[in-house]
Design a protein around this motif. Structure first.
Motif, mmCIF file in Angstrom:
data_model
loop_
_atom_site.group_PDB
_atom_site.id
_atom_site.type_symbol
_atom_site.label_atom_id
_atom_site.label_comp_id
_atom_site.label_asym_id
_atom_site.label_seq_id
_atom_site.Cartn_x
_atom_site.Cartn_y
_atom_site.Cartn_z
ATOM 1 N N ILE A 125 0.920 -1.299 -0.007
ATOM 2 C CA ILE A 125 -0.125 -0.033 -0.054
ATOM 3 C C ILE A 125 0.856 1.174 0.146
ATOM 4 N N THR A 126 0.405 2.242 -0.977
ATOM 5 C CA THR A 126 1.387 3.586 -0.579
ATOM 6 C C THR A 126 0.748 4.269 0.339
ATOM 7 N N GLU A 127 1.801 5.399 0.792
ATOM 8 C CA GLU A 127 1.413 6.205 1.782
ATOM 9 C C GLU A 127 0.120 6.835 1.638
ATOM 10 N N GLU A 128 0.169 7.537 0.272
ATOM 11 C CA GLU A 128 -1.125 8.145 -0.165
ATOM 12 C C GLU A 128 -2.421 7.242 0.244
ATOM 13 N N LEU B 35 -2.893 4.855 2.195
ATOM 14 C CA LEU B 35 -2.996 4.782 3.483
ATOM 15 C C LEU B 35 -3.661 5.678 4.158
ATOM 16 N N LEU B 36 -3.063 7.020 3.763
ATOM 17 C CA LEU B 36 -3.776 8.240 4.355
ATOM 18 C C LEU B 36 -4.910 8.497 4.112
ATOM 19 N N LYS B 37 -5.491 7.916 2.810
ATOM 20 C CA LYS B 37 -6.867 8.050 2.313
ATOM 21 C C LYS B 37 -7.788 7.079 3.301
ATOM 22 N N LYS B 38 -7.100 5.805 3.776
ATOM 23 C CA LYS B 38 -7.961 4.725 4.629
ATOM 24 C C LYS B 38 -8.333 5.726 5.907
ATOM 25 N N THR C 154 -13.617 10.525 9.503
ATOM 26 C CA THR C 154 -14.658 11.146 9.205
ATOM 27 C C THR C 154 -16.101 10.258 9.232
ATOM 28 N N ASN C 155 -15.805 9.091 9.637
ATOM 29 C CA ASN C 155 -16.824 7.910 9.892
ATOM 30 C C ASN C 155 -17.456 8.218 11.287
ATOM 31 N N PRO C 156 -18.600 8.359 11.453
ATOM 32 C CA PRO C 156 -19.062 8.764 12.793
ATOM 33 C C PRO C 156 -19.582 7.364 13.513
ATOM 34 N N ASP C 157 -19.347 6.253 12.805
ATOM 35 C CA ASP C 157 -19.526 5.043 13.876
ATOM 36 C C ASP C 157 -18.345 4.630 14.368
ATOM 37 N N ILE C 158 -17.101 5.205 14.151
ATOM 38 C CA ILE C 158 -16.023 4.733 14.458
ATOM 39 C C ILE C 158 -15.386 5.727 15.599
ATOM 40 N N ASP C 159 -15.536 5.334 16.760
ATOM 41 C CA ASP C 159 -15.087 6.214 17.877
ATOM 42 C C ASP C 159 -13.595 6.242 17.930
ATOM 43 N N LYS D 236 4.050 10.543 9.550
ATOM 44 C CA LYS D 236 3.108 11.380 8.682
ATOM 45 C C LYS D 236 1.518 10.405 8.929
ATOM 46 N N VAL D 237 1.707 9.090 9.165
ATOM 47 C CA VAL D 237 0.320 8.665 9.496
ATOM 48 C C VAL D 237 -0.229 8.684 10.898
ATOM 49 N N ILE D 238 0.676 9.019 11.795
ATOM 50 C CA ILE D 238 0.341 9.254 13.270
ATOM 51 C C ILE D 238 -0.473 10.817 13.217
#
Ligand code: NAP
Length: 295
Positions: A73-76, A78-81, A87-92, A108-110
């Motif tokens: 997976i590219t960094e880009e 992963l950043l999209k995921k 932005t997913n309201p179901d994920i706390d 960058k990921v953190i």
């Protein structure tokens, strides 16, 4: 007085507490906590860690999801995921299991994780808030040690505490936590590392010694003040042909030699290890309850 700090027992009680609190929260109309984990590649250890985190989520009544990505997976991508989870309201809350492939920047990921969902507590915003004694998600291992001290009724105020190791995930944050004006806390903290001179002498003045240097059985009796409290963070597989598995799990402390001198000690295994998972669960519950960033 019980000398052994039993991380298994303390974590079991805390897990029951989290489970009970979750039930009450949901019964009152609160949202069922949902933890997601991003797992990159198929590293065996990372897979095991993520599986055990997911298993514990089920045990305390949380929802959980694993987002699996190949190691290419590219960094880009992963950043999209990450953005999707932000932005997913179901994920706390969510974590990105480390380590990551070399072509992806961990920093960058953190930094891409929304601090309000950063239940690993690694985002600079959470580390900064921790340093300022503001509500924050505390990183798992330091949070685990903190709760271990608290639940064992260990008085920390005014004590000389020596931390060996200054990593971002263990040594540095626990030294910040124990120096804060809080309880546990109010220690006079000395943070040691590989460039520290006279380590033995410094450690032998410690009322509380936290060994997180990652060197099997490095801490021998010469490092210990009589009656000290010792927290052993290290985890190592040490080859041992006489044991059925061919190895033994050891800490950074030479337990048999140090134990007779101390007033309390956390063993390895069964000490800090079981406490870390509890910290992640606690952070996820706090995230669902919106208790940390409550403004
Ligand atoms: P790390 O990133 O390798 O950091 C080790 C730290 O110890 C560094 O700050 C290093 O100094 C210092 N150090 C190394 N040798 C030293 C020496 N001879 N004298 C003084 N300081 C020395 O390790 P970590 O990730 O913090 O992990 C530490 C240990 O805890 C490992 O055994 C790890 O497996 C274990 N761990 C356990 C848990 C758990 O749940 N129980 C969780 C995380 C880690 P420099 O900064 O100068 O290099």
């Amino acid at each position: 007085m019980e000398k052994l700090i039993d991380g298994k027992l303390i974590s079991k009680a805390l897990i029951e507490e989290i489970s009970r609190e979750t039930k009450e929260f949901v019964a009152k109309g609160g949202k069922k906590p949902h933890l997601a984990a991003i797992l990159v590649g198929n590293d065996g250890a990372s897979e095991t860690y993520v599986n055990s985190k997911i298993k514990m989520c089920l045990e305390v009544g949380f929802d959980s999801s694993v987002i699996r990505c190949t190691s290419t997976i590219t960094e880009e991508q992963l950043l999209k995921k990450i953005e999707k989870l932000n932005t997913n309201p179901d994920i706390d809350g969510f974590i990105v299991q480390l380590p990551l492939p070399r072509h992806v920047s961990e920093l960058k990921v953190i930094e891409a994780i929304n601090p309000q969902k950063d239940v690993d507590g690694f985002h600079p915003a959470n580390i900064g808030r921790m340093a300022l004694n503001l509500p924050s998600y505390l990183p798992a291992t330091p949070f685990g040690i903190y709760q271990m001290l608290e639940k064992s009724g260990i008085e920390t105020e005014g004590k000389n505490c020596v931390v060996i190791g200054r990593s971002h995930i263990v040594g540095s944050p626990i030294s910040i936590l124990l120096a804060r004006n809080s309880n546990p806390g109010n220690c006079t903290v000395t943070l040691c590392h590989s460039k520290t001179q006279n380590l033995k002498e410094i450690c032998s003045r410690a009322d509380i010694l936290i060994a997180a240097l990652g060197k099997p059985e490095f801490i021998t009796k010469e490092y210990i003040k009589k009656g000290a409290i010792v927290i052993d963070v290290g985890i190592h597989r040490v080859q041992d042909s006489s044991s059925p598995k061919g190895y033994l799990i050891k800490g950074d402390v030479k337990f048999d030699e140090v134990e007779p001198l101390v007033s309390k000690i956390s063993p390895v295994p069964g000490g800090v290890g079981p406490m870390t998972i509890v910290a992640l669960l606690k952070n996820t519950l706090l995230a669902a309850q919106k208790k940390v960033y409550a403004y």
